[in-house]
Design a protein around this motif. Structure first.
Motif, PDB file in Angstrom:
ATOM      1  N   ASN A  77       0.229  10.048   2.149  1.00  0.00           N
ATOM      2  CA  ASN A  77       1.593  10.037   1.614  1.00  0.00           C
ATOM      3  C   ASN A  77       2.119  11.444   1.352  1.00  0.00           C
ATOM      4  O   ASN A  77       2.656  11.743   0.288  1.00  0.00           O
ATOM      5  N   LYS A  78       1.886  12.328   2.309  1.00  0.00           N
ATOM      6  CA  LYS A  78       2.419  13.694   2.332  1.00  0.00           C
ATOM      7  C   LYS A  78       1.783  14.648   1.312  1.00  0.00           C
ATOM      8  O   LYS A  78       2.303  15.713   1.034  1.00  0.00           O
ATOM      9  N   TYR A  79       0.635  14.263   0.731  1.00  0.00           N
ATOM     10  CA  TYR A  79      -0.105  15.175  -0.145  1.00  0.00           C
ATOM     11  C   TYR A  79      -1.504  15.365   0.435  1.00  0.00           C
ATOM     12  O   TYR A  79      -2.109  14.417   0.928  1.00  0.00           O
ATOM     13  N   ASN A  80      -2.018  16.586   0.367  1.00  0.00           N
ATOM     14  CA  ASN A  80      -3.352  16.888   0.876  1.00  0.00           C
ATOM     15  C   ASN A  80      -4.368  16.792  -0.263  1.00  0.00           C
ATOM     16  O   ASN A  80      -4.474  17.693  -1.089  1.00  0.00           O
ATOM     17  N   TYR A  81      -5.097  15.661  -0.307  1.00  0.00           N
ATOM     18  CA  TYR A  81      -6.138  15.448  -1.308  1.00  0.00           C
ATOM     19  C   TYR A  81      -7.410  16.153  -0.861  1.00  0.00           C
ATOM     20  O   TYR A  81      -7.722  16.195   0.333  1.00  0.00           O
ATOM     21  N   LYS A  82      -8.179  16.678  -1.832  1.00  0.00           N
ATOM     22  CA  LYS A  82      -9.404  17.408  -1.527  1.00  0.00           C
ATOM     23  C   LYS A  82     -10.559  16.889  -2.382  1.00  0.00           C
ATOM     24  O   LYS A  82     -10.347  16.297  -3.429  1.00  0.00           O
ATOM     25  N   ASN A 105      -5.100  18.809  -9.047  1.00  0.00           N
ATOM     26  CA  ASN A 105      -4.046  17.882  -9.458  1.00  0.00           C
ATOM     27  C   ASN A 105      -4.506  16.453  -9.705  1.00  0.00           C
ATOM     28  O   ASN A 105      -3.699  15.618 -10.103  1.00  0.00           O
ATOM     29  N   ILE A 106      -5.785  16.189  -9.456  1.00  0.00           N
ATOM     30  CA  ILE A 106      -6.300  14.841  -9.687  1.00  0.00           C
ATOM     31  C   ILE A 106      -7.801  14.910  -9.962  1.00  0.00           C
ATOM     32  O   ILE A 106      -8.543  15.603  -9.273  1.00  0.00           O
ATOM     33  N   ASP A 107      -8.203  14.195 -11.014  1.00  0.00           N
ATOM     34  CA  ASP A 107      -9.619  14.124 -11.403  1.00  0.00           C
ATOM     35  C   ASP A 107      -9.867  12.704 -11.886  1.00  0.00           C
ATOM     36  O   ASP A 107      -9.396  12.316 -12.951  1.00  0.00           O
ATOM     37  N   LEU A 108     -10.571  11.903 -11.047  1.00  0.00           N
ATOM     38  CA  LEU A 108     -10.772  10.506 -11.413  1.00  0.00           C
ATOM     39  C   LEU A 108     -11.994   9.905 -10.734  1.00  0.00           C
ATOM     40  O   LEU A 108     -12.490  10.420  -9.739  1.00  0.00           O
ATOM     41  N   ASP A 109     -12.448   8.791 -11.311  1.00  0.00           N
ATOM     42  CA  ASP A 109     -13.448   7.920 -10.718  1.00  0.00           C
ATOM     43  C   ASP A 109     -12.786   6.571 -10.499  1.00  0.00           C
ATOM     44  O   ASP A 109     -11.991   6.117 -11.333  1.00  0.00           O
ATOM     45  N   SER A 135       3.694  14.627 -10.396  1.00  0.00           N
ATOM     46  CA  SER A 135       4.683  15.449  -9.699  1.00  0.00           C
ATOM     47  C   SER A 135       4.061  16.161  -8.506  1.00  0.00           C
ATOM     48  O   SER A 135       4.596  16.116  -7.400  1.00  0.00           O
ATOM     49  N   LYS A 136       2.936  16.800  -8.721  1.00  0.00           N
ATOM     50  CA  LYS A 136       2.280  17.564  -7.645  1.00  0.00           C
ATOM     51  C   LYS A 136       1.773  16.659  -6.528  1.00  0.00           C
ATOM     52  O   LYS A 136       1.730  17.067  -5.373  1.00  0.00           O
ATOM     53  N   ALA A 146       4.692  16.073 -14.478  1.00  0.00           N
ATOM     54  CA  ALA A 146       4.349  14.828 -15.172  1.00  0.00           C
ATOM     55  C   ALA A 146       2.882  14.512 -14.927  1.00  0.00           C
ATOM     56  O   ALA A 146       2.457  14.357 -13.782  1.00  0.00           O
ATOM     57  N   THR A 147       2.095  14.420 -16.005  1.00  0.00           N
ATOM     58  CA  THR A 147       0.662  14.160 -15.887  1.00  0.00           C
ATOM     59  C   THR A 147       0.274  12.958 -16.737  1.00  0.00           C
ATOM     60  O   THR A 147       0.907  12.659 -17.751  1.00  0.00           O
TER      61      THR A 147
END
Length: 181
Positions: A77-82, A105-109, A135-136, A146-147
Motif C-alpha cells: 500500500n505504497k509504504y516500504n516495510y522493513k 515507524n512500526i514495532d509489533l507482534d 501518518s508515516k 499520528a501514532t
C-alpha cells in the motif's frame, strides 16, 4: 529478470491435480516485483527476502505456501516495510501465522489469521502494537505524526464500520499526535 533478482535452491515439480507447480527450498530475492508476479500490483510491490518456502501456485487464487524467514523490505500500500520476521501459511488470499516487525515507524507482534478470500474480509488475530506511526505508514493522510500503541484482540468480518460484525478489544491503548509515544 525484468521483475528483479531472485536466487533459489528450490525443487520444482508439476502438480497435475492443481494444474500448477509445487516448490520447496530456500529463496532469496532483491527488489523482486512480487505484485506484478502474482497480479496484485495495486496492493504489493517489490520484495527483498531470505526465506524457506514450501508450497504450490504462483497467483493469489491458487497460492498455497508456507514461508519461514525474514522480509528485509516489502512495498505494501505504497509504504516500504522493513525487518519483518514471518512464519505462516499463505492460501488463496489468506494468511495464517505470525509476524514480528521492528522498524522506525512500526514495532509489533502479530499472531492469527487475515482472510481476503471472500467478499468481506475476516480477521482473527492478537497483536501487541508497541508503536505504529499511522501518518508515516500512509494509513491516515489528514493527521500529522499520528501514532498508536495497544494490545489488540480482533475477531470480526467486514471492510468498514457499517458492515463489521464481531469483536475488537483494545487494551492499554495510547493515541498521540505531534508527539512521541
Amino acid at each position: 529478470t525484468d521483475l528483479g533478482k531472485v536466487s533459489t535452491d528450490i525443487s520444482l515439480k508439476q502438480d497435475d491435480e492443481h494444474n500448477t507447480m509445487k516448490y520447496k527450498g530456500h529463496i532469496t530475492s532483491t527488489e523482486f516485483d512480487i505484485g506484478k508476479f502474482v497480479d496484485a500490483e495495486d496492493v504489493v510491490g517489490k520484495i527483498s527476502l531470505n526465506a524457506d518456502i514450501d508450497g504450490r501456485g504462483f497467483k493469489l487464487t491458487n497460492l498455497n505456501a508456507k514461508l519461514n524467514g525474514i522480509v528485509n523490505s516489502v512495498d505494501l500500500n505504497k509504504y516500504n516495510y522493513k525487518n519483518i520476521n514471518v512464519l505462516g501459511n499463505f492460501t488463496n488470499k489468506l494468511f495464517d501465522g505470525s509476524l514480528n516487525i521492528k522498524e522506525e515507524n512500526i514495532d509489533l507482534d502479530f499472531s492469527g489469521t487475515v482472510d481476503f478470500s471472500e467478499k468481506l474480509p475476516k480477521f482473527d488475530f492478537v497483536s501487541d502494537i508497541r508503536k505504529i506511526n499511522l501518518s508515516k505508514l500512509l494509513l491516515v493522510n489528514n493527521r500529522k505524526n499520528a501514532t498508536i500503541s495497544s494490545h489488540v484482540m480482533i475477531k470480526f468480518k467486514g471492510d468498514n464500520l457499517d458492515n463489521a460484525i464481531g469483536n475488537i478489544v483494545l487494551d492499554n491503548s495510547v493515541y498521540a499526535e505531534d508527539t512521541s509515544i
